[in-house]
Design a protein around this motif. Structure first.
Motif, PDB file in Angstrom:
ATOM      1  N   ALA A 161       0.832  -1.208   0.000  1.00 35.25           N
ATOM      2  CA  ALA A 161       0.000   0.000   0.000  1.00 35.25           C
ATOM      3  C   ALA A 161       0.869   1.261   0.000  1.00 35.25           C
ATOM      4  O   ALA A 161       0.502   2.281  -0.595  1.00 35.25           O
ATOM      5  N   VAL A 162       2.025   1.179   0.646  1.00 38.10           N
ATOM      6  CA  VAL A 162       2.963   2.316   0.631  1.00 38.10           C
ATOM      7  C   VAL A 162       3.419   2.564  -0.801  1.00 38.10           C
ATOM      8  O   VAL A 162       3.423   3.694  -1.304  1.00 38.10           O
ATOM      9  N   ARG A 215       0.551   3.951  -3.005  1.00 34.37           N
ATOM     10  CA  ARG A 215       0.222   5.370  -2.782  1.00 34.37           C
ATOM     11  C   ARG A 215       1.306   6.283  -3.327  1.00 34.37           C
ATOM     12  O   ARG A 215       1.014   7.338  -3.909  1.00 34.37           O
ATOM     13  N   ALA A 216       2.552   5.861  -3.132  1.00 33.49           N
ATOM     14  CA  ALA A 216       3.645   6.666  -3.687  1.00 33.49           C
ATOM     15  C   ALA A 216       3.551   6.683  -5.209  1.00 33.49           C
ATOM     16  O   ALA A 216       3.715   7.728  -5.847  1.00 33.49           O
ATOM     17  N   SER A 257       0.604   8.834  -6.299  1.00 38.51           N
ATOM     18  CA  SER A 257       0.898  10.251  -6.044  1.00 38.51           C
ATOM     19  C   SER A 257       1.825  10.795  -7.112  1.00 38.51           C
ATOM     20  O   SER A 257       1.636  11.891  -7.648  1.00 38.51           O
ATOM     21  N   LEU A 258       2.842  10.002  -7.411  1.00 37.96           N
ATOM     22  CA  LEU A 258       3.804  10.458  -8.399  1.00 37.96           C
ATOM     23  C   LEU A 258       3.163  10.513  -9.785  1.00 37.96           C
ATOM     24  O   LEU A 258       3.474  11.395 -10.589  1.00 37.96           O
ATOM     25  N   ILE A 289       0.096  11.273 -10.355  1.00 42.03           N
ATOM     26  CA  ILE A 289      -0.707  12.505 -10.345  1.00 42.03           C
ATOM     27  C   ILE A 289       0.196  13.725 -10.525  1.00 42.03           C
ATOM     28  O   ILE A 289      -0.055  14.590 -11.366  1.00 42.03           O
ATOM     29  N   LEU A 290       1.270  13.768  -9.732  1.00 41.57           N
ATOM     30  CA  LEU A 290       2.143  14.946  -9.755  1.00 41.57           C
ATOM     31  C   LEU A 290       2.852  15.095 -11.097  1.00 41.57           C
ATOM     32  O   LEU A 290       3.117  16.207 -11.552  1.00 41.57           O
ATOM     33  N   MET A 327      -8.701  -0.832   5.116  1.00 39.93           N
ATOM     34  CA  MET A 327      -7.661   0.134   4.749  1.00 39.93           C
ATOM     35  C   MET A 327      -8.195   1.119   3.702  1.00 39.93           C
ATOM     36  O   MET A 327      -8.947   0.759   2.805  1.00 39.93           O
ATOM     37  N   LYS A 328      -7.743   2.369   3.861  1.00 41.65           N
ATOM     38  CA  LYS A 328      -8.190   3.453   2.980  1.00 41.65           C
ATOM     39  C   LYS A 328      -7.769   3.220   1.520  1.00 41.65           C
ATOM     40  O   LYS A 328      -6.681   2.728   1.263  1.00 41.65           O
ATOM     41  N   GLY A 357      -7.063   4.801  -2.474  1.00 43.85           N
ATOM     42  CA  GLY A 357      -6.576   6.021  -3.108  1.00 43.85           C
ATOM     43  C   GLY A 357      -5.192   6.417  -2.621  1.00 43.85           C
ATOM     44  O   GLY A 357      -4.667   5.812  -1.687  1.00 43.85           O
ATOM     45  N   PRO A 358      -4.584   7.381  -3.297  1.00 41.55           N
ATOM     46  CA  PRO A 358      -5.179   8.128  -4.410  1.00 41.55           C
ATOM     47  C   PRO A 358      -5.251   7.296  -5.701  1.00 41.55           C
ATOM     48  O   PRO A 358      -4.598   6.269  -5.814  1.00 41.55           O
ATOM     49  N   ARG A 359      -6.041   7.830  -6.597  1.00 41.15           N
ATOM     50  CA  ARG A 359      -6.216   7.144  -7.869  1.00 41.15           C
ATOM     51  C   ARG A 359      -5.265   7.753  -8.905  1.00 41.15           C
ATOM     52  O   ARG A 359      -5.240   8.966  -9.089  1.00 41.15           O
ATOM     53  N   PRO A 365      -1.756  19.490  -8.717  1.00 42.36           N
ATOM     54  CA  PRO A 365      -0.313  19.721  -8.588  1.00 42.36           C
ATOM     55  C   PRO A 365       0.116  21.117  -9.003  1.00 42.36           C
ATOM     56  O   PRO A 365       0.970  21.714  -8.348  1.00 42.36           O
ATOM     57  N   ASP A 407      -4.616  13.183   0.766  1.00 43.78           N
ATOM     58  CA  ASP A 407      -4.758  11.978  -0.037  1.00 43.78           C
ATOM     59  C   ASP A 407      -3.410  11.502  -0.581  1.00 43.78           C
ATOM     60  O   ASP A 407      -3.083  10.324  -0.512  1.00 43.78           O
ATOM     61  N   LEU A 408      -2.621  12.436  -1.091  1.00 43.30           N
ATOM     62  CA  LEU A 408      -1.332  12.074  -1.686  1.00 43.30           C
ATOM     63  C   LEU A 408      -0.375  11.574  -0.612  1.00 43.30           C
ATOM     64  O   LEU A 408      -0.510  11.901   0.562  1.00 43.30           O
ATOM     65  N   THR A 410       6.283  11.684  -1.054  1.00 41.78           N
ATOM     66  CA  THR A 410       6.376  11.854  -2.503  1.00 41.78           C
ATOM     67  C   THR A 410       6.096  13.307  -2.884  1.00 41.78           C
ATOM     68  O   THR A 410       6.823  13.910  -3.678  1.00 41.78           O
ATOM     69  N   PRO A 412       0.322  -3.816   5.198  1.00 42.88           N
ATOM     70  CA  PRO A 412       0.708  -3.333   3.871  1.00 42.88           C
ATOM     71  C   PRO A 412       0.887  -1.825   3.793  1.00 42.88           C
ATOM     72  O   PRO A 412       1.308  -1.315   2.756  1.00 42.88           O
TER      73      PRO A 412
END
Lengths: 294, 611
Positions: free
Chosen positions: A80-81, A84-85, A88-89, A91-92, A158-159, A161-163, B13, B37-38, B42, B71
């Motif tokens: 999950a880590v 999410r990373a 996030s990346l 998206i960014l 567990m939560k 996202g993000p998508r 962003p 959320d993010l 990162t 996880p």
């Protein structure tokens, strides 16, 4: 931004001592119009930069090139880590991230960092569970938290996202039958290294066939798994028996042959030489793309 | 008070980046990354990579004992490694820490923020848009703080033993310290990684004097002097010490046409010099690479691509203006401070910081023959001997250098590059023809180009500065000829794999016209300068010692061995004795010692020999 069907990119050593050179190499690939830059991931190796951190930093310093670990170490990066990373990346960076992943070698080093020691067979199963969790984290359509009752991972609500903003490909570093089967069943790509193929193209073909079989058994089409290849070295010096050594013309011929004869959907050149990277981008990649488009 | 901005990750962003850039522009203390959320790390790394100066802070979460089946919780050791990597990529800018700030309500007005922060505290707040950042900065007076104001995060990066708050006012605004945005760009040099504690960047001789006064209060620290950062023996960067960077003093001005006299600042590169004076049909010999700065080279020697015609660079110098260790500004020439003028030409780094040179350019063809040849040779020893004969026999208009490395598969690749000062293609070919005897010609590139192009291919150093890392390992010697015995030992050294770069710079010609006593550079008899670079002194030493048997002296610019015995190789006894005497006069406290430190005291052994 979707990655093209055929990919040429680089595989850069994430050397901490040479961090600025690493960024130079990344920017050269970006500027030169290569498709993808990748880094190996060995969190227990203090001489290397943390790959997740480097990927985020590299994303900020580039505009077009896609980025991926080659391949992320699941035992030290909980799924999950990692998910999410990655999202996030994605998206960014505006959809420029792909997820290379592996079951992790070097059990002693992993244990020394606090990770658990798994047999190769357990590693494959943990990866299967991990990929499932990653896809669930990215799936924000399904309602409710994520529940996992696995052998290797457990979660209660567990939560999500993000998508991610694009369909991040999950590419697996695989050589052995069980890992290849998993790649065919669940993966979007396969990421082997030329130097680990005992019989060169014969090994590549044999491994590809295992992926095909597993994909077919899972009701998938073979082309759903992108077949990549990491090639170490590469030199524009005199021609030799090595793959990608010789003038650009020889590289182009070899890459086209790899594509047509051996089903290679993309090559990642492992080099830390700026001039080689620039020539690969300027003199090899456009010629290969042009011939493939013709 | 200090103000920080909270970045919440629910925005797109582009908006996050605009807010971070506004915070940077208005010199806020930091941005705090606290997304819904993010992934916070990162996002923080991405913000740090997308900005240049603003510190980025991630609120630390309590360490959770890792459970391998969880996880969603990272391993603490991996998190710690990530933090170290971030500090490598964006030094001092990315921290994960327990909150040391007070968080205000989103949209809180300036007076409320001031109250919350108190005089010395830090308040952070979420804002709607970049305009609100600008308004808060204005209302809180953040924009009016002096340029030398540094936030607590920047001050935390300061190194011990440096009186940062005592930097002279003339230098303070341009000084760069480890937490500063431009630090990375000034920390490394071309071949060396560094992490100086403070870089002072004077623009005038007065400011150089201020810098040296500051340095003389910090004698416990290394002191580097940098013109363009190509020094190998000259440590123009260091770890934790001071650097005086004269790069801004880079003017090139013709002061007398008739005598072709050019006034040049120490921070100019030779490429700039060549481009400036080239259109007049003039050139000043330097080295073989146009990125090198004037100051270091014109005080050490200068064995370059016009040397056989023009001599060493120091042979063209007619006057030097410098600031002495005690801050005094002096001029040295044949008639003014002649002793100093003698010392500055060959051992200048030990006597002052040059602030201007007056150099007599020589006439040069509007286009010169610039040759780059690559030859493959079976027997490198033979090829070296042949090169030695041919290069020394060439007329003075021809200076050719040789570079090679470790043989591969029994064969060596030899690169020759050089200049023929003639715009007649036939002459150029005639001069180069004998060199082709060395081996199988694999590549040839011979052009008629302005001299500036022959050394001008050095890329410009961008705002990111040099990217050198580690510590160069280089040895140097002078030889009178490339004898078969020397060539055999050099071939063994090359085969050992300890050398990746081996160079012969052809000397002789006009270099040898000058009396060895005329300047502090005494090695006038030499036919070649030999340089060998490797990755380890220990690996290089055995093979190098054998090569050295055939050599004497060394060119201090290319020698990194710090054994004090090397001083006697750099300067023959009478030259060294005179340098020591002058060192007693000009820098008795040895402030300037980063490039072949000359101990003003005469060693006991030498005294005994003299008596």
């Amino acid at each position: 931004m979707t990655l093209p069907d055929y990919v040429l990119g680089t595989f850069v050593t994430p050397s901490a001592r040479d961090a600025r050179q690493v960024l130079d190499l990344v920017q050269a690939a970006d500027r030169g119009g290569l498709d993808l830059v990748t880094f190996q991931d060995h969190p227990y190796q203090p001489a290397f930069l943390d790959t997740s951190t480097l990927l985020a930093f590299a994303a900020a310093r580039t505009e077009r090139v896609h980025l991926a670990a080659n391949v992320a170490n699941l035992p030290l990066r909980p799924p999950a880590v990692l998910a999410r990373a990655a999202a996030s990346l994605d998206i960014l960076s505006g959809g420029r991230f792909e997820l290379g992943i592996g079951a992790g070698g070097f059990p002693d080093a992993i244990a020394a960092m606090g990770g658990r020691r798994l047999t190769p067979g357990q590693g494959v199963e943990a990866l299967r569970e991990g990929i499932g969790i990653i896809r669930q984290v990215w799936d924000t359509e399904t309602r409710g938290g994520i529940r996992v009752e696995g052998t290797y991972y457990r979660a209660a609500g567990m939560k999500r996202g993000p998508r991610p903003v694009h369909d991040i490909g999950i590419w697996v570093g695989a050589y052995k039958p069980r890992m290849l089967a998993l790649t065919g069943e669940l993966g979007d790509g396969w990421l082997p290294s030329w130097s680990y193929l005992p019989d060169g193209w014969a090994s590549y073909a044999e491994m590809n066939a295992r992926i095909d079989d597993a994909a077919a058994a899972a009701g998938r089409r073979p082309e759903q798994v992108r077949r990549m290849l990491n090639v170490m070295g590469g030199s524009f010096g005199p021609s030799s028996d090595e793959l990608l050594s010789g003038p650009p013309r020889v590289w182009v011929e070899q890459l086209l042959e790899a594509r047509h004869e051996h089903r290679v959907d993309g090559v990642l050149l492992a080099t830390d030489d700026l001039a080689t990277t620039e020539r690969f981008a300027a003199e090899v990649a456009p010629a290969v793309r042009e011939q493939l488009a013709a | 008070m200090e103000l920080g901005l909270v970045l919440d990750g629910s925005r797109p962003p582009s908006e996050l980046l605009e807010l971070a850039q506004a915070a940077e522009r208005h010199r806020l203390a930091m941005v705090v990354v606290d997304p819904d959320d993010l992934d916070a790390w990162t996002l923080a790394v991405w913000i740090a990579g997308s900005t240049d100066t603003i510190p980025v802070v991630v609120p630390a979460e309590p360490d959770v004992e890792p459970v391998p089946t969880d996880p969603a919780t990272p391993y603490p050791q991996v998190v710690a490694h990530a933090a170290r990597s971030a500090d490598t990529l964006a030094p001092g800018r990315l921290t994960r820490t327990e909150p040391f700030w007070v968080r205000a309500e989103a949209g809180a007005p300036a007076p409320a923020l001031r109250d919350l922060a108190g005089a010395d505290g830090t308040v952070v707040v979420e804002v709607a848009d970049p305009e609100e950042v600008a308004r808060l900065a204005r209302e809180l007076g953040l924009d009016e703080r002096p340029a030398t104001h540094r936030s607590p995060a920047v001050r935390a990066r300061r190194r011990p033993g440096i009186d940062y708050d005592g930097v002279p006012a003339s230098l303070a605004e341009r000084a760069v310290e480890p937490g500063d945005p431009g630090y990375q760009a000034v920390s490394s040099t071309y071949l060396r990684g560094g992490a100086p504690g403070l870089v002072l960047r004077p623009r005038t001789p007065e400011e150089v004097a201020d810098a040296l006064a500051f340095a003389s209060r910090h004698r416990h620290l290394p002191l580097g002097v940098r013109s363009a950062g190509h020094g190998i023996s000259g440590r123009s960067t260091n770890r934790g010490g001071l650097v005086v960077d004269v790069g801004a003093m880079d003017e090139v001005t013709v002061i007398d046409r008739a005598s072709r006299l050019v006034r040049i600042g120490p921070g100019a590169t030779w490429k700039k010099v060549a481009r400036t004076i080239g259109p007049r049909g003039w050139a000043i010999t330097s080295g073989d690479y146009g990125g090198v700065g004037v100051g270091g080279l014109a005080t050490a020697g200068g064995i370059g691509l016009l040397s056989r015609e023009q001599g060493l660079t120091i042979d063209r110098v007619r006057a030097v203006e410098l600031v002495l260790a005690d801050g005094q500004q002096v001029r040295a020439s044949a008639t003014e401070n002649p002793d100093l003028f003698w010392a500055v030409r060959g051992a200048g780094a030990s006597f002052g910081v040059a602030t201007a040179f007056e150099i007599e350019a020589g006439p040069v063809s509007r286009a010169v023959g610039f040759a780059q040849l690559v030859l493959v040779v079976d027997d490198i020893a033979d090829a070296l001997v042949t090169f030695g004969e041919v290069a020394s026999a060439a007329p003075r208009d021809t200076t050719v250098f040789l570079v090679t490395g470790r043989p591969q598969g029994g064969r060596s690749v030899v690169q020759l590059f050089g200049v023929v000062d003639s715009d007649d293609g036939e002459v150029v070919v005639e001069r180069l023809n004998p060199f082709v005897r060395l081996g199988l010609l694999a590549q040839q590139d011979v052009r008629l180009v302005p001299y500036a192009d022959a050394i001008g291919w050095a890329p410009d150093v961008g705002p990111e500065g040099h990217h050198g890392f580690g510590e160069p390992v280089s040895r140097s010697a002078f030889v009178d000829a490339v004898t078969p015995a020397l060539a055999r030992d050099a071939a063994d050294l090359l085969r050992s794999g300890a050398v990746h770069f081996f160079q012969l710079r052809t000397m002789g010609g006009a270099i040898a016209d000058v009396d060895p006593q005329a300047t502090a550079f005494a090695h006038r008899h030499a036919a070649f300068n030999v340089a060998a670079m490797g990755s380890s002194h220990d690996a290089l030493r055995p093979g190098w010692e054998r090569v050295r048997q055939h050599a004497d002296g060394l060119y201090l610019s290319f020698e990194t061995d710090t054994d004090p015995a090397r001083l006697a190789d750099a300067f023959p006894p009478d030259t060294l004795a005179r340098l020591r005497e002058l060192k007693r006069r000009y820098d008795p406290e040895q402030l300037l010692r980063d490039n072949f430190a000359i101990d003003p005291a005469t060693p006991v052994a030498a005294q005994e020999t003299l008596s």
